[in-house]
Scaffold this active site. Sequence first.
Site, PDB file in Angstrom:
ATOM      1  N   TYR A   1      -5.217  82.934  70.642  1.00 41.01           N
ATOM      2  CA  TYR A   1      -5.839  81.755  70.045  1.00 41.01           C
ATOM      3  C   TYR A   1      -6.433  80.842  71.114  1.00 41.01           C
ATOM      4  O   TYR A   1      -7.525  80.305  70.932  1.00 41.01           O
ATOM      5  CB  TYR A   1      -4.835  80.996  69.173  1.00 41.01           C
ATOM      6  CG  TYR A   1      -4.317  81.803  68.009  1.00 41.01           C
ATOM      7  CD1 TYR A   1      -5.162  82.593  67.242  1.00 41.01           C
ATOM      8  CD2 TYR A   1      -2.974  81.786  67.657  1.00 41.01           C
ATOM      9  CE1 TYR A   1      -4.688  83.339  66.170  1.00 41.01           C
ATOM     10  CE2 TYR A   1      -2.491  82.525  66.591  1.00 41.01           C
ATOM     11  CZ  TYR A   1      -3.358  83.304  65.849  1.00 41.01           C
ATOM     12  OH  TYR A   1      -2.887  84.039  64.799  1.00 41.01           O
TER      13      TYR A   1
ATOM     14  N   ALA B   1      -3.131  89.827  61.483  1.00 43.17           N
ATOM     15  CA  ALA B   1      -2.181  90.912  61.693  1.00 43.17           C
ATOM     16  C   ALA B   1      -2.895  92.168  62.162  1.00 43.17           C
ATOM     17  O   ALA B   1      -3.927  92.546  61.609  1.00 43.17           O
ATOM     18  CB  ALA B   1      -1.425  91.201  60.397  1.00 43.17           C
TER      19      ALA B   1
ATOM     20  N   GLU C   1      -1.183  77.709  62.227  1.00 41.44           N
ATOM     21  CA  GLU C   1       0.137  77.509  62.818  1.00 41.44           C
ATOM     22  C   GLU C   1       0.660  78.878  63.203  1.00 41.44           C
ATOM     23  O   GLU C   1       0.344  79.888  62.572  1.00 41.44           O
ATOM     24  CB  GLU C   1       1.112  76.776  61.903  1.00 41.44           C
ATOM     25  CG  GLU C   1       1.447  77.436  60.607  1.00 41.44           C
ATOM     26  CD  GLU C   1       0.588  76.964  59.443  1.00 41.44           C
ATOM     27  OE1 GLU C   1       0.420  77.769  58.514  1.00 41.44           O
ATOM     28  OE2 GLU C   1       0.075  75.843  59.457  1.00 41.44           O
TER      29      GLU C   1
ATOM     30  N   ASN D   1       5.703  83.206  69.693  1.00 48.76           N
ATOM     31  CA  ASN D   1       4.719  84.289  69.643  1.00 48.76           C
ATOM     32  C   ASN D   1       3.668  84.056  70.733  1.00 48.76           C
ATOM     33  O   ASN D   1       2.523  83.698  70.464  1.00 48.76           O
ATOM     34  CB  ASN D   1       4.079  84.365  68.251  1.00 48.76           C
ATOM     35  CG  ASN D   1       3.268  85.615  68.053  1.00 48.76           C
ATOM     36  OD1 ASN D   1       2.904  86.306  69.005  1.00 48.76           O
ATOM     37  ND2 ASN D   1       2.966  85.912  66.799  1.00 48.76           N
TER      38      ASN D   1
END
Length: 148
Positions: free
Chosen positions: A115, A70, A103, A108
């Site tokens: 990633y 985050a 996950e 998103n």
Amino acid sequence: MILREMLVDDLDQVMKIENELFSTPWTKEGFFTYLTRKDAMFLVVEEKDEILAYCGLIMVLDEGDITNVAVRPDRQREGIGRFLLDSLIRFAGVQGVTTIHLEVRVGNETAIRLYEREGFTKDGIRKNYYTDPVEDALLMTRHPVPEA
């Protein structure tokens, strides 16, 4: 910017970010429980005593599961998430982790691109994994983790 391990004293700031970003946020008690475990690693990026971002990893033998990544909304798109994730991957390698799983919501796209840039590959879908709103989870894996 400073990268360091998350401390219990960080939880008020972490919870503010967690509640702002996630429809089903972790609880303060949930974070506290993981901070006291030997098989967990939580990192924060701070600047002038303000938490900008955090992430977590739970380790089982030579594998790790990213629990959350985050970045405070007003500091997104500055490379902080990539710096944090790259650091987490390197620290995991030092701990003997060779494979990392995560996950992410299929919608998103920003996180998925991050990633993928960090070497994660798509390897499955978990139907209706997320709630509020209901959404599938994209499963991603990175291996091998580089040794330090």
